[in-house]
Design a protein around this motif. Structure first.
Motif, PDB file in Angstrom:
ATOM      1  N   ILE A 119       0.825  -1.205   0.000  1.00 56.62           N
ATOM      2  CA  ILE A 119       0.000   0.000   0.000  1.00 56.62           C
ATOM      3  C   ILE A 119       0.859   1.255   0.000  1.00 56.62           C
ATOM      4  CG2 ILE A 119      -1.630   1.362   1.355  1.00 56.62           C
ATOM      5  CD1 ILE A 119      -2.957  -0.880  -0.069  1.00 56.62           C
ATOM      6  N   ILE A 120       1.921   1.265   0.812  1.00 59.87           N
ATOM      7  CA  ILE A 120       2.816   2.430   0.849  1.00 59.87           C
ATOM      8  C   ILE A 120       3.495   2.627  -0.499  1.00 59.87           C
ATOM      9  CG2 ILE A 120       4.944   3.329   1.868  1.00 59.87           C
ATOM     10  CD1 ILE A 120       4.085   2.147   4.525  1.00 59.87           C
ATOM     11  N   SER A 121       3.868   1.535  -1.144  1.00 57.95           N
ATOM     12  CA  SER A 121       4.459   1.621  -2.497  1.00 57.95           C
ATOM     13  C   SER A 121       3.476   2.262  -3.467  1.00 57.95           C
ATOM     14  CB  SER A 121       4.849   0.232  -2.980  1.00 57.95           C
ATOM     15  OG  SER A 121       5.820  -0.360  -2.134  1.00 57.95           O
ATOM     16  N   SER A 122       2.197   1.899  -3.328  1.00 54.82           N
ATOM     17  CA  SER A 122       1.164   2.473  -4.197  1.00 54.82           C
ATOM     18  C   SER A 122       1.013   3.972  -3.951  1.00 54.82           C
ATOM     19  CB  SER A 122      -0.172   1.761  -3.938  1.00 54.82           C
ATOM     20  OG  SER A 122      -1.236   2.420  -4.593  1.00 54.82           O
TER      21      SER A 122
ATOM     22  N   LYS B 189       3.823   5.942  -5.587  1.00 55.66           N
ATOM     23  CA  LYS B 189       3.652   6.053  -7.039  1.00 55.66           C
ATOM     24  C   LYS B 189       2.494   6.969  -7.409  1.00 55.66           C
ATOM     25  CE  LYS B 189       5.489   1.423  -8.009  1.00 55.66           C
ATOM     26  NZ  LYS B 189       5.173   0.060  -8.552  1.00 55.66           N
ATOM     27  N   ARG B 190       1.425   6.914  -6.617  1.00 52.66           N
ATOM     28  CA  ARG B 190       0.239   7.728  -6.900  1.00 52.66           C
ATOM     29  C   ARG B 190      -0.221   8.384  -5.602  1.00 52.66           C
ATOM     30  NH1 ARG B 190      -5.239   6.451  -6.993  1.00 52.66           N
ATOM     31  NH2 ARG B 190      -4.765   4.240  -6.690  1.00 52.66           N
ATOM     32  N   PRO B 191       0.121   9.662  -5.405  1.00 53.87           N
ATOM     33  CA  PRO B 191      -0.182  10.353  -4.136  1.00 53.87           C
ATOM     34  C   PRO B 191      -1.669  10.308  -3.776  1.00 53.87           C
ATOM     35  CG  PRO B 191       1.329  11.641  -5.464  1.00 53.87           C
ATOM     36  CD  PRO B 191       0.862  10.514  -6.338  1.00 53.87           C
TER      37      PRO B 191
ATOM     38  N   LEU C 107     -15.841   7.317   6.402  1.00 53.13           N
ATOM     39  CA  LEU C 107     -14.489   7.747   6.058  1.00 53.13           C
ATOM     40  C   LEU C 107     -14.295   7.927   4.557  1.00 53.13           C
ATOM     41  CD1 LEU C 107     -12.449   5.529   8.541  1.00 53.13           C
ATOM     42  CD2 LEU C 107     -12.555   8.022   8.541  1.00 53.13           C
ATOM     43  N   LYS C 108     -15.036   7.194   3.744  1.00 53.57           N
ATOM     44  CA  LYS C 108     -14.894   7.303   2.291  1.00 53.57           C
ATOM     45  C   LYS C 108     -15.205   8.708   1.787  1.00 53.57           C
ATOM     46  CE  LYS C 108     -15.528   2.560   0.657  1.00 53.57           C
ATOM     47  NZ  LYS C 108     -16.388   1.622  -0.123  1.00 53.57           N
ATOM     48  N   ARG C 109     -15.978   9.465   2.566  1.00 55.13           N
ATOM     49  CA  ARG C 109     -16.308  10.834   2.170  1.00 55.13           C
ATOM     50  C   ARG C 109     -15.126  11.779   2.337  1.00 55.13           C
ATOM     51  NH1 ARG C 109     -22.030  11.531   5.504  1.00 55.13           N
ATOM     52  NH2 ARG C 109     -23.054   9.622   4.743  1.00 55.13           N
ATOM     53  N   TYR C 110     -14.166  11.385   3.162  1.00 54.95           N
ATOM     54  CA  TYR C 110     -13.080  12.294   3.518  1.00 54.95           C
ATOM     55  C   TYR C 110     -11.689  11.799   3.120  1.00 54.95           C
ATOM     56  CZ  TYR C 110     -16.784  14.130   6.526  1.00 54.95           C
ATOM     57  OH  TYR C 110     -17.969  14.635   6.999  1.00 54.95           O
ATOM     58  N   TYR C 111     -11.535  10.475   2.974  1.00 56.36           N
ATOM     59  CA  TYR C 111     -10.191   9.932   2.762  1.00 56.36           C
ATOM     60  C   TYR C 111     -10.124   9.017   1.546  1.00 56.36           C
ATOM     61  CZ  TYR C 111      -8.979  11.554   7.459  1.00 56.36           C
ATOM     62  OH  TYR C 111      -8.740  12.325   8.564  1.00 56.36           O
ATOM     63  N   ASP C 112      -8.946   9.003   0.950  1.00 58.00           N
ATOM     64  CA  ASP C 112      -8.611   8.025  -0.084  1.00 58.00           C
ATOM     65  C   ASP C 112      -8.728   6.638   0.555  1.00 58.00           C
ATOM     66  OD1 ASP C 112      -6.890   6.207  -1.687  1.00 58.00           O
ATOM     67  OD2 ASP C 112      -6.342   8.034  -2.761  1.00 58.00           O
ATOM     68  N   THR C 113      -9.246   5.681  -0.201  1.00 59.23           N
ATOM     69  CA  THR C 113      -9.416   4.324   0.325  1.00 59.23           C
ATOM     70  C   THR C 113      -8.120   3.770   0.881  1.00 59.23           C
ATOM     71  OG1 THR C 113     -11.192   3.874  -1.259  1.00 59.23           O
ATOM     72  CG2 THR C 113     -10.142   1.964  -0.237  1.00 59.23           C
ATOM     73  N   ARG C 114      -7.004   4.124   0.252  1.00 62.39           N
ATOM     74  CA  ARG C 114      -5.707   3.617   0.708  1.00 62.39           C
ATOM     75  C   ARG C 114      -5.345   4.158   2.083  1.00 62.39           C
ATOM     76  NH1 ARG C 114      -2.163   5.497  -4.142  1.00 62.39           N
ATOM     77  NH2 ARG C 114      -3.700   7.179  -3.966  1.00 62.39           N
ATOM     78  N   SER C 115      -5.791   5.369   2.401  1.00 62.26           N
ATOM     79  CA  SER C 115      -5.554   5.913   3.743  1.00 62.26           C
ATOM     80  C   SER C 115      -6.271   5.086   4.798  1.00 62.26           C
ATOM     81  CB  SER C 115      -6.045   7.365   3.822  1.00 62.26           C
ATOM     82  OG  SER C 115      -5.243   8.213   3.049  1.00 62.26           O
ATOM     83  N   VAL C 116      -7.495   4.671   4.477  1.00 63.94           N
ATOM     84  CA  VAL C 116      -8.275   3.859   5.405  1.00 63.94           C
ATOM     85  C   VAL C 116      -7.591   2.512   5.624  1.00 63.94           C
ATOM     86  CG1 VAL C 116     -10.517   2.787   5.834  1.00 63.94           C
ATOM     87  CG2 VAL C 116     -10.398   4.985   4.643  1.00 63.94           C
TER      88      VAL C 116
END
Length: 294
Positions: A47-50, A53-55, A166-175
């Motif tokens: 996930i961190i690698s992703s 590559k894509r902020p 949380l999906k309203r506020y954060y990128d799924t990867r953050s969750v």
């Protein structure tokens, strides 16, 4: 290709069942908290690698809820791996698939936009009957193991409920990162405590680190990769098909778990337990389809 969502969900269920089977075998050598660590650290690296590559693209602003989601998800994982290493795979999977029952209840009381009609409440009641049938006193399985399974379902439901917000506020990867990072930190603390605390009454959350040897490194890596596969195929399935249909297909994980569990030496569930499994599946399917159609 037709029914991609169904195919993705079947792959997710299969990945989860194989991951659980590997964890059950590894659980004979490693404490369940160490399995939580390896399950999370592998995914966290990907996930961190992703993210590099894509902020991330997100609004933010709900850090407290994001942290709480990580804690609830970690507790869910603790109970999952504890159950995998202590009770049958089919029963563990069934407890996990009972989460729509608790999700429906929590949604009713904690949100204003979700209400249950009489038939849905009846389905919730059927689900609880199923839980009781599986939860019945069994000399082969201590009561604390069943309680762990029940908590697995409860905290999975709470995690899903927090994800909706949380999906309203954060990128799924953050969750996902909040969940995995919390799991890594918590499991490290658990293993540090395990160096001094050896009381088996705490083995649900404390265990002494055991260094993998030889092929064990391959299996712990594969377990982590399969866990990532579960999340990836879940996401693809929900993007390709209605949530209700995806939820129905997800119950295939119980069948896969029962097959793999039998291969690994689990005793086949007795008639009452199978009846409980059927009640939970029927309840979850009804709730998933009805809520999806509203």
């Amino acid at each position: 290709m037709k029914n991609k969502g169904v195919q993705y969900m079947l792959m997710s269920s299969l990945c989860f069942a194989i991951m659980s089977a590997i964890a059950k075998v590894l659980g004979k050598v490693f404490p369940s908290v160490e399995l939580v660590f390896f399950r999370n650290i592998v995914g966290l690296i990907f996930i961190i690698s992703s993210i590099v590559k894509r902020p991330l693209q997100q609004v933010g602003g709900r850090f407290g809820l994001l942290t709480l989601r990580g804690i609830m998800g970690t507790i869910s994982l603790y109970t999952l791996f504890y159950c995998i290493t202590h009770i049958g795979l089919a029963q563990t999977s069934t407890y996990g698939q009972a989460f729509p029952i608790f999700l429906a209840i929590f949604s009713y009381f904690l949100t204003k936009d979700e209400r249950l009609n009489r038939k849905q409440w009846a389905a919730v009641g059927m689900g609880f009957v199923g839980i009781l049938l599986i939860f019945k006193p069994d000399v082969r399985i201590p009561i604390q193991h069943h309680l762990a399974g029940l908590n697995y379902a409860i905290f999975t439901a709470l995690s899903f409920l927090s994800i909706r917000e949380l999906k309203r506020y954060y990128d799924t990867r953050s969750v996902v990162v909040s969940f995995m990072l919390t799991g890594v930190v918590a499991s490290i603390v658990s293993m540090i405590l395990g160096e001094w605390i050896t009381d088996h009454r705490w083995d649900f959350m404390i265990g002494k680190f055991v260094m993998p040897q030889g092929m064990q490194w391959f299996w712990v890596l594969l377990m982590g990769l399969l866990a990532m596969g579960v999340q990836i195929f879940n996401t693809l399935a929900l993007g390709a098909e209605k949530a209700g249909i995806v939820g129905v297909v997800s119950y295939s994980s119980i069948i896969f778990a029962m097959i793999l569990g039998t291969i690994l030496g689990d005793k086949l569930p007795d008639t009452i337990t199978i009846l409980g499994i059927v009640c939970i599946i029927a309840s979850g399917i009804y709730i998933s389809i009805k809520k999806d159609s509203q």
